[in-house]
Design a protein around this motif. Structure first.
Motif, PDB file in Angstrom:
ATOM      1  N   THR A 195       8.260   0.197 -10.450  1.00 26.94           N
ATOM      2  CA  THR A 195       8.539   1.198 -11.528  1.00 26.94           C
ATOM      3  C   THR A 195       7.915   2.499 -10.890  1.00 26.94           C
ATOM      4  OG1 THR A 195       7.724  -0.156 -12.958  1.00 26.94           O
ATOM      5  CG2 THR A 195       8.403   1.916 -14.055  1.00 26.94           C
ATOM      6  N   VAL A 196       8.737   3.497 -10.774  1.00 26.78           N
ATOM      7  CA  VAL A 196       8.607   4.915 -10.243  1.00 26.78           C
ATOM      8  C   VAL A 196       8.899   5.969 -11.071  1.00 26.78           C
ATOM      9  CG1 VAL A 196       8.474   6.411  -8.225  1.00 26.78           C
ATOM     10  CG2 VAL A 196       8.987   4.131  -7.797  1.00 26.78           C
ATOM     11  N   LYS A 197       7.848   6.762 -11.348  1.00 21.35           N
ATOM     12  CA  LYS A 197       8.117   8.112 -12.184  1.00 21.35           C
ATOM     13  C   LYS A 197       8.013   9.460 -11.220  1.00 21.35           C
ATOM     14  CE  LYS A 197       7.014  10.316 -16.556  1.00 21.35           C
ATOM     15  NZ  LYS A 197       5.893  10.775 -17.335  1.00 21.35           N
ATOM     16  N   LEU A 248       2.430  10.399   0.968  1.00 22.06           N
ATOM     17  CA  LEU A 248       3.925  10.507   1.622  1.00 22.06           C
ATOM     18  C   LEU A 248       4.908  10.337   0.398  1.00 22.06           C
ATOM     19  CD1 LEU A 248       3.321   8.629   5.059  1.00 22.06           C
ATOM     20  CD2 LEU A 248       3.972  11.080   4.701  1.00 22.06           C
ATOM     21  N   CYS A 249       4.744   9.452  -0.431  1.00 21.66           N
ATOM     22  CA  CYS A 249       5.703   9.181  -1.410  1.00 21.66           C
ATOM     23  C   CYS A 249       6.066  10.435  -2.189  1.00 21.66           C
ATOM     24  CB  CYS A 249       5.294   8.066  -2.386  1.00 21.66           C
ATOM     25  SG  CYS A 249       6.392   7.713  -3.720  1.00 21.66           S
ATOM     26  N   VAL A 250       7.490  10.333  -2.333  1.00 21.96           N
ATOM     27  CA  VAL A 250       8.236  11.714  -2.949  1.00 21.96           C
ATOM     28  C   VAL A 250       8.685  11.132  -4.367  1.00 21.96           C
ATOM     29  CG1 VAL A 250       8.518  13.131  -0.864  1.00 21.96           C
ATOM     30  CG2 VAL A 250      10.445  11.163  -1.523  1.00 21.96           C
ATOM     31  N   GLY A 251       8.453  10.148  -4.602  1.00 24.86           N
ATOM     32  CA  GLY A 251       8.887   9.478  -5.886  1.00 24.86           C
ATOM     33  C   GLY A 251      10.417   9.460  -5.970  1.00 24.86           C
ATOM     34  N   CYS A 252      11.304   9.264  -4.950  1.00 22.63           N
ATOM     35  CA  CYS A 252      12.666   9.087  -5.070  1.00 22.63           C
ATOM     36  C   CYS A 252      13.425   8.102  -5.548  1.00 22.63           C
ATOM     37  CB  CYS A 252      13.183   9.301  -3.520  1.00 22.63           C
ATOM     38  SG  CYS A 252      12.817   8.016  -2.647  1.00 22.63           S
ATOM     39  N   GLY A 253      12.682   6.955  -5.699  1.00 25.30           N
ATOM     40  CA  GLY A 253      12.874   5.593  -6.473  1.00 25.30           C
ATOM     41  C   GLY A 253      13.630   4.900  -5.584  1.00 25.30           C
ATOM     42  N   MET A 254      13.798   5.120  -4.315  1.00 23.63           N
ATOM     43  CA  MET A 254      14.758   4.363  -3.562  1.00 23.63           C
ATOM     44  C   MET A 254      14.144   2.824  -3.524  1.00 23.63           C
ATOM     45  SD  MET A 254      17.404   5.615  -2.282  1.00 23.63           S
ATOM     46  CE  MET A 254      18.032   4.711  -0.671  1.00 23.63           C
ATOM     47  N   CYS A 255      12.599   2.470  -3.387  1.00 26.79           N
ATOM     48  CA  CYS A 255      12.411   1.446  -3.238  1.00 26.79           C
ATOM     49  C   CYS A 255      12.497   0.468  -4.372  1.00 26.79           C
ATOM     50  CB  CYS A 255      10.817   1.485  -3.036  1.00 26.79           C
ATOM     51  SG  CYS A 255      10.078   2.722  -4.241  1.00 26.79           S
ATOM     52  N   ALA A 256      12.543   1.268  -5.676  1.00 24.15           N
ATOM     53  CA  ALA A 256      12.646   0.864  -6.800  1.00 24.15           C
ATOM     54  C   ALA A 256      14.270   0.048  -7.131  1.00 24.15           C
ATOM     55  CB  ALA A 256      12.345   1.558  -8.143  1.00 24.15           C
ATOM     56  N   GLY A 296       3.818   8.398 -11.449  1.00 24.52           N
ATOM     57  CA  GLY A 296       3.546   6.966 -11.863  1.00 24.52           C
ATOM     58  C   GLY A 296       4.122   5.864 -10.816  1.00 24.52           C
ATOM     59  N   PHE A 297       3.376   5.118 -10.450  1.00 30.67           N
ATOM     60  CA  PHE A 297       4.017   4.040  -9.551  1.00 30.67           C
ATOM     61  C   PHE A 297       3.150   2.659  -9.870  1.00 30.67           C
ATOM     62  CE2 PHE A 297       4.975   1.819  -5.868  1.00 30.67           C
ATOM     63  CZ  PHE A 297       6.353   2.551  -5.153  1.00 30.67           C
ATOM     64  N   ASN A 298       4.162   1.680 -10.006  1.00 31.25           N
ATOM     65  CA  ASN A 298       3.555   0.247 -10.101  1.00 31.25           C
ATOM     66  C   ASN A 298       4.450  -0.595  -9.584  1.00 31.25           C
ATOM     67  OD1 ASN A 298       1.455  -1.134 -12.218  1.00 31.25           O
ATOM     68  ND2 ASN A 298       3.552  -2.334 -12.564  1.00 31.25           N
ATOM     69  N   ALA A 308      13.481   0.337   2.702  1.00 30.17           N
ATOM     70  CA  ALA A 308      14.163   1.453   2.262  1.00 30.17           C
ATOM     71  C   ALA A 308      13.727   2.927   2.120  1.00 30.17           C
ATOM     72  CB  ALA A 308      14.804   0.985   0.851  1.00 30.17           C
ATOM     73  N   CYS A 309      12.449   2.893   1.962  1.00 27.25           N
ATOM     74  CA  CYS A 309      11.773   3.975   1.758  1.00 27.25           C
ATOM     75  C   CYS A 309      12.010   4.890   3.074  1.00 27.25           C
ATOM     76  CB  CYS A 309      10.273   3.832   1.746  1.00 27.25           C
ATOM     77  SG  CYS A 309       9.202   5.401   1.572  1.00 27.25           S
ATOM     78  N   PRO A 310      12.708   6.138   2.660  1.00 30.73           N
ATOM     79  CA  PRO A 310      12.750   7.051   3.465  1.00 30.73           C
ATOM     80  C   PRO A 310      11.799   7.751   4.414  1.00 30.73           C
ATOM     81  CG  PRO A 310      13.394   7.983   1.472  1.00 30.73           C
ATOM     82  CD  PRO A 310      12.976   6.671   1.232  1.00 30.73           C
ATOM     83  N   LYS A 311      10.405   7.726   3.766  1.00 32.31           N
ATOM     84  CA  LYS A 311       9.354   8.644   4.153  1.00 32.31           C
ATOM     85  C   LYS A 311       8.317   7.497   4.782  1.00 32.31           C
ATOM     86  CE  LYS A 311      10.631  12.326   2.466  1.00 32.31           C
ATOM     87  NZ  LYS A 311      11.118  13.525   3.320  1.00 32.31           N
ATOM     88  N   GLY A 312       8.814   6.184   4.782  1.00 34.64           N
ATOM     89  CA  GLY A 312       7.541   5.404   5.305  1.00 34.64           C
ATOM     90  C   GLY A 312       6.551   5.281   4.514  1.00 34.64           C
ATOM     91  N   ALA A 313       6.608   5.360   3.149  1.00 37.67           N
ATOM     92  CA  ALA A 313       5.140   5.798   2.410  1.00 37.67           C
ATOM     93  C   ALA A 313       4.944   4.308   1.501  1.00 37.67           C
ATOM     94  CB  ALA A 313       5.902   6.652   1.101  1.00 37.67           C
ATOM     95  N   ILE A 314       5.676   3.298   1.582  1.00 34.01           N
ATOM     96  CA  ILE A 314       5.475   2.033   0.925  1.00 34.01           C
ATOM     97  C   ILE A 314       5.417   0.972   2.175  1.00 34.01           C
ATOM     98  CG2 ILE A 314       7.774   1.494   0.056  1.00 34.01           C
ATOM     99  CD1 ILE A 314       6.272   0.015  -2.255  1.00 34.01           C
ATOM    100  N   VAL A 315       4.365   0.370   2.293  1.00 33.14           N
ATOM    101  CA  VAL A 315       4.261  -0.684   3.478  1.00 33.14           C
ATOM    102  C   VAL A 315       3.484  -1.946   2.878  1.00 33.14           C
ATOM    103  CG1 VAL A 315       2.968  -1.100   5.957  1.00 33.14           C
ATOM    104  CG2 VAL A 315       4.019   1.348   5.268  1.00 33.14           C
ATOM    105  N   MET A 355       0.943  -1.055  -0.031  1.00 32.46           N
ATOM    106  CA  MET A 355       0.045  -0.034   0.145  1.00 32.46           C
ATOM    107  C   MET A 355       0.939   1.232  -0.022  1.00 32.46           C
ATOM    108  SD  MET A 355      -1.254  -0.013   3.840  1.00 32.46           S
ATOM    109  CE  MET A 355      -1.597  -1.381   4.192  1.00 32.46           C
ATOM    110  N   LEU A 356       0.204   2.208  -0.782  1.00 34.88           N
ATOM    111  CA  LEU A 356       1.016   3.479  -0.541  1.00 34.88           C
ATOM    112  C   LEU A 356       0.411   4.354   0.617  1.00 34.88           C
ATOM    113  CD1 LEU A 356       2.208   4.638  -3.989  1.00 34.88           C
ATOM    114  CD2 LEU A 356       3.543   3.980  -2.191  1.00 34.88           C
ATOM    115  N   CYS A 357       1.064   4.837   1.481  1.00 38.74           N
ATOM    116  CA  CYS A 357       0.235   5.417   2.718  1.00 38.74           C
ATOM    117  C   CYS A 357       0.179   6.953   2.484  1.00 38.74           C
ATOM    118  CB  CYS A 357       1.258   5.449   3.909  1.00 38.74           C
ATOM    119  SG  CYS A 357       1.678   3.850   4.179  1.00 38.74           S
TER     120      CYS A 357
HETATM  121  S1  SF4 Z   1      11.189   4.928  -1.505  1.00 42.76           S
HETATM  122 FE1  SF4 Z   1       9.293   5.488  -0.775  1.00 42.76          FE
HETATM  123  S2  SF4 Z   1       9.259   8.059  -1.302  1.00 42.76           S
HETATM  124 FE2  SF4 Z   1      10.719   7.022  -2.481  1.00 42.76          FE
HETATM  125  S3  SF4 Z   1       9.452   6.248  -4.340  1.00 42.76           S
HETATM  126 FE3  SF4 Z   1       9.693   4.347  -3.077  1.00 42.76          FE
HETATM  127  S4  SF4 Z   1       7.691   4.684  -1.990  1.00 42.76           S
HETATM  128 FE4  SF4 Z   1       7.939   6.705  -2.941  1.00 42.76          FE
END
Ligand code: SF4
Ligand code: SF4
Length: 219
Positions: free
Chosen positions: A96-98, A79-87, A118-120, A135-142, A69-71
């Motif tokens: 995939t993150v844009k 919360l997601c800033v699209g940084c792509g750390m998760c990817a 975009g997030f998939n 890895a998510c610095p924002k705690g956005a993906i759980v 889920m994306l919080c």
């Molecule tokens: S690491 Fe977290 S903030 Fe960065 S793109 Fe993934 S979900 Fe979003």
């Protein structure tokens, strides 16, 4: 050379079979009565050996890693800033993150200055390791508690952003959100913080007094 056949001598009751058959029936009857009595017990599941899925559902551990889920934060902002750390961290390369910049007037929708346009997540590739969450610095993906992952088509296994946000809203409604993690102190940072605190205390004069040099004893 073949081994000689061992002639086993059977007792009379063994030869008749009746006693052994009765023993088997008693065992079957005992199990039947146990389950029959248990079916009148109050509780979500009646028969102790089975859960009547999907009517009865087990309670899932709060740390279970299920569907993602994306919080959103308390104000309902993403919360997601699209940084792509998760990817980058994902060993299965299924995210995939844009990233895009938040446009003027849209600040109320996003918690950061950037967001994921975009997030998939490809569920067919995901191994549910939980690295993306770590890895998510924002705690956005759980990784939530959703474990019913069977789908009819491969397309349904592609979790887009809307689905991921909907997963969060559903979990919130059902009170199934994971407890927030306590930040783990990094060894180097903790030492730096301690050093900075000590310096600050010395500058104010509130720190521990420096040890006096001891003079050699006079003879
Ligand atoms: S690491 Fe977290 S903030 Fe960065 S793109 Fe993934 S979900 Fe979003
Ligand atoms: S749980 Fe693991 S495999 Fe699945 S998306 Fe996250 S990092 Fe990738």
């Amino acid at each position: 050379m073949s081994k000689p056949a061992v002639e086993k001598r059977y007792t009379l009751s063994e030869r008749v079979y009746l006693v052994e058959i009765l023993k088997g029936l008693v065992l079957t009857w005992r199990h039947f009565m146990f389950n029959f009595r248990a079916s009148f017990r109050p509780g979500p599941h009646t028969v102790p050996t089975c859960w009547q899925y999907p009517e009865d559902r087990r309670e899932i551990s709060p740390v279970f890693r299920g569907e993602h889920m994306l919080c959103l934060d308390e104000q309902g902002r993403e919360l997601c800033v699209g940084c792509g750390m998760c990817a980058k961290t994902c060993p299965a390369q299924c995210i995939t993150v844009k990233m895009a910049k938040v446009a003027e007037g849209e600040e109320g929708r996003y918690a950061g200055k950037t967001y994921s346009q975009g997030f998939n997540i490809d569920l067919l590739r995901c191994i549910f390791c939980g690295f993306c969450e770590e890895a998510c610095p924002k705690g956005a993906i759980v990784l939530g508690q959703g474990y019913e992952l069977a789908r009819y088509t491969p397309g349904e296994c592609q979790l887009g952003k809307e689905r991921l946000l909907a997963n969060f809203r559903k979990a919130k409604e059902e009170g199934k959100l994971k407890p927030k993690k306590r930040p783990v102190p990094v060894a180097g940072e903790a030492a730096k913080e301690a050093g900075a605190e000590e310096k600050g205390a010395k500058a104010k004069g509130t720190g521990p007094a420096p040890a006096k040099k001891s003079s050699p004893p006079k003879s």
